[in-house]
Design a protein around this motif. Sequence first.
Motif, PDB file in Angstrom:
ATOM      1  N   CYS A  40       0.844  -1.193   0.000  1.00 24.81           N
ATOM      2  CA  CYS A  40       0.000   0.000   0.000  1.00 24.81           C
ATOM      3  C   CYS A  40       0.882   1.247   0.000  1.00 24.81           C
ATOM      4  O   CYS A  40       1.867   1.319   0.750  1.00 24.81           O
ATOM      5  N   ALA A  42       0.725   5.583   0.081  1.00 27.19           N
ATOM      6  CA  ALA A  42      -0.073   6.789   0.299  1.00 27.19           C
ATOM      7  C   ALA A  42       0.829   8.007   0.117  1.00 27.19           C
ATOM      8  O   ALA A  42       1.878   8.112   0.767  1.00 27.19           O
ATOM      9  N   HIS A 191      -6.219   2.696  -9.236  1.00 22.64           N
ATOM     10  CA  HIS A 191      -5.475   2.701  -7.979  1.00 22.64           C
ATOM     11  C   HIS A 191      -4.860   1.352  -7.621  1.00 22.64           C
ATOM     12  O   HIS A 191      -4.227   1.236  -6.567  1.00 22.64           O
ATOM     13  N   ARG A 218      -2.717   2.037  -4.342  1.00 23.06           N
ATOM     14  CA  ARG A 218      -2.418   3.451  -4.088  1.00 23.06           C
ATOM     15  C   ARG A 218      -3.621   4.117  -3.432  1.00 23.06           C
ATOM     16  O   ARG A 218      -4.735   4.032  -3.938  1.00 23.06           O
ATOM     17  N   ILE A 219      -3.357   4.769  -2.316  1.00 17.32           N
ATOM     18  CA  ILE A 219      -4.424   5.404  -1.554  1.00 17.32           C
ATOM     19  C   ILE A 219      -4.440   6.911  -1.838  1.00 17.32           C
ATOM     20  O   ILE A 219      -3.402   7.553  -1.823  1.00 17.32           O
TER      21      ILE A 219
END
Length: 219
Positions: A40, A42, A191, A218-219
Amino acid sequence: MKIKIEQAICKVCLLLFGLGSIQTLSSHTHDCSGWGTVKCTASLTQRFQLTGIAGFRVRNHFREAERTRLNVGGRYKVLQSLYLDAAYEVHYANSKARGWEFRHRYYAGLVVPMDIALLRVSFTERFQQTFIHGEAENRLRSQVRLAYAQKKWVCSPFFAMELFQPLGDEAFFSVARMRYRPGVRIQTSKHTSLDVYYCRQYDPGKRLDIAGFTLGIRI
């Protein structure tokens, strides 16, 4: 300038292939493994990204759990083609001698990406230290990654070579480990992406064939 960059890339690739051939010339035992990873990312600012990774590995021809890992790190953009990255990682690993145990690791390094036509080339240099039962294992990890950067394609092939060198009491510039990793990245949504790859790993006296995937979010 472009010609000089391409020549430098070729020299680095030849060096890694040459060092890796040291491993391929000797006899090895053989094993097959599976790696699964979820990553993940961000973007907290335009320059800084926070990352989190969870992974699981199996070995012994997919019959035995090897380890799980959790990783928290970050990447900072210093220049257009220069990033600093660092992370802390904890492993719950299945040691053949001692059974399941915790291991701790951190790494820090540089990432240098560049675009040559439709090819994205990335150089990564990291110092890695792993703590096992109070003892530290030091490694220098050097990676070259080439990816086809055609944005309109849903699937983009890539190839990576990575060299592990021991530091400290062991002889520097010897090959502790070598990895060759071809694969493909599938852009599943805006994303999310999925990397599917095969990795050939050489350790002293051992060859490992690895089938793996990395789910990127992807956040």
